[in-house]
Design a protein around this motif. Sequence first.
Motif, PDB file in Angstrom:
ATOM      1  N   PRO A 207      59.497 -31.634 -26.437  1.00 45.22           N
ATOM      2  CA  PRO A 207      59.312 -32.569 -27.556  1.00 45.22           C
ATOM      3  C   PRO A 207      58.994 -31.881 -28.878  1.00 45.22           C
ATOM      4  O   PRO A 207      59.514 -32.271 -29.927  1.00 45.22           O
ATOM      5  CB  PRO A 207      58.143 -33.450 -27.091  1.00 45.22           C
ATOM      6  CG  PRO A 207      58.159 -33.373 -25.616  1.00 45.22           C
ATOM      7  CD  PRO A 207      58.594 -31.982 -25.313  1.00 45.22           C
ATOM      8  N   VAL A 208      58.118 -30.855 -28.828  1.00 43.94           N
ATOM      9  CA  VAL A 208      57.780 -30.158 -30.069  1.00 43.94           C
ATOM     10  C   VAL A 208      58.998 -29.425 -30.611  1.00 43.94           C
ATOM     11  O   VAL A 208      59.278 -29.452 -31.824  1.00 43.94           O
ATOM     12  CB  VAL A 208      56.614 -29.182 -29.834  1.00 43.94           C
ATOM     13  CG1 VAL A 208      56.343 -28.347 -31.083  1.00 43.94           C
ATOM     14  CG2 VAL A 208      55.354 -29.950 -29.455  1.00 43.94           C
ATOM     15  N   SER A 209      59.748 -28.769 -29.739  1.00 39.51           N
ATOM     16  CA  SER A 209      60.944 -28.070 -30.192  1.00 39.51           C
ATOM     17  C   SER A 209      61.962 -29.046 -30.771  1.00 39.51           C
ATOM     18  O   SER A 209      62.583 -28.770 -31.810  1.00 39.51           O
ATOM     19  CB  SER A 209      61.550 -27.293 -29.019  1.00 39.51           C
ATOM     20  OG  SER A 209      62.731 -26.624 -29.412  1.00 39.51           O
ATOM     21  N   HIS A 210      62.123 -30.203 -30.118  1.00 35.50           N
ATOM     22  CA  HIS A 210      63.053 -31.207 -30.633  1.00 35.50           C
ATOM     23  C   HIS A 210      62.584 -31.757 -31.976  1.00 35.50           C
ATOM     24  O   HIS A 210      63.397 -31.938 -32.909  1.00 35.50           O
ATOM     25  CB  HIS A 210      63.193 -32.340 -29.621  1.00 35.50           C
ATOM     26  CG  HIS A 210      64.068 -33.455 -30.093  1.00 35.50           C
ATOM     27  ND1 HIS A 210      65.440 -33.345 -30.213  1.00 35.50           N
ATOM     28  CD2 HIS A 210      63.758 -34.726 -30.505  1.00 35.50           C
ATOM     29  CE1 HIS A 210      65.949 -34.480 -30.659  1.00 35.50           C
ATOM     30  NE2 HIS A 210      64.951 -35.332 -30.846  1.00 35.50           N
ATOM     31  N   ALA A 211      61.279 -32.012 -32.095  1.00 33.94           N
ATOM     32  CA  ALA A 211      60.756 -32.536 -33.358  1.00 33.94           C
ATOM     33  C   ALA A 211      60.943 -31.535 -34.485  1.00 33.94           C
ATOM     34  O   ALA A 211      61.309 -31.905 -35.610  1.00 33.94           O
ATOM     35  CB  ALA A 211      59.275 -32.889 -33.198  1.00 33.94           C
ATOM     36  N   MET A 212      60.703 -30.253 -34.199  1.00 32.74           N
ATOM     37  CA  MET A 212      60.868 -29.236 -35.240  1.00 32.74           C
ATOM     38  C   MET A 212      62.343 -29.038 -35.583  1.00 32.74           C
ATOM     39  O   MET A 212      62.694 -28.821 -36.757  1.00 32.74           O
ATOM     40  CB  MET A 212      60.254 -27.923 -34.768  1.00 32.74           C
ATOM     41  CG  MET A 212      58.745 -27.988 -34.545  1.00 32.74           C
ATOM     42  SD  MET A 212      57.850 -28.604 -35.986  1.00 32.74           S
ATOM     43  CE  MET A 212      58.329 -27.413 -37.212  1.00 32.74           C
TER      44      MET A 212
END
Length: 235
Positions: free
Chosen positions: A113-118
């Motif tokens: 999720p963090v990688s996708h959000a960034m």
Amino acid sequence: PNVVSLQVMKAERQGFKEVDEIFLLMQLAQAQRLVYGRAPPRATAIVVQLERTAQTAPVAQRLQEVVARAAPQQPLAVLDFRQLNPFFVQTVQMFGMIFGFIFALLAVIVLFPVSHAMSTSVTERTVEIGTVRAMGLRRRGVQRLFVIEGALLGAVGAAVGVVFAVVAATLVNALGLTWLPPGSGHPLPLQLMLQGQGALIAGTALGLFAIAVISAWWPAYRASRLVIVDALRHV
């Protein structure tokens, strides 16, 4: 066999059915008369109960010194509860593997999720990245901006998770729930013990924070490598 008439004072549950079936508590002198009869009374073991588990190692060392000084000719050994109950060590190791797998699963859940959000943030700010690069901000500066954003996401998420865990544990403990462990003779209170677990909580929060920072690194690196002209023309 030696036979004696005894008056039962009360029955106590020891927590496990197997122990309840064989456990008998009486005064030492009476037990010695039953076991040894007219022979000289002896004691085969002395059990020392400590207030805290952390005291086990220093107390065992102290007892070893006392035994060596008081009875150097006696074949006495000082054994802790882990040596007497290897099943306990195996159980702790099993739960350690279970919790380690859960932490790895949480790490993967945090990573994507963090990688996708960034990555989404980089795509939406492509023109802004080109603008700040055209104004003189170096690639390392762009990368630092997105890594800091990922670190903030990880820090806020870890803090919210710790607060939620403390509140949930307080509510569960207040409900007075019980559960029946395998082999137990009666239900035990279900308690989520957070007191004294500050190091574990802090380590988990820091681990999730580090995972968030690592997951933000690749999108930040990709943002820093954008060509200025292409970024400014991005629609």
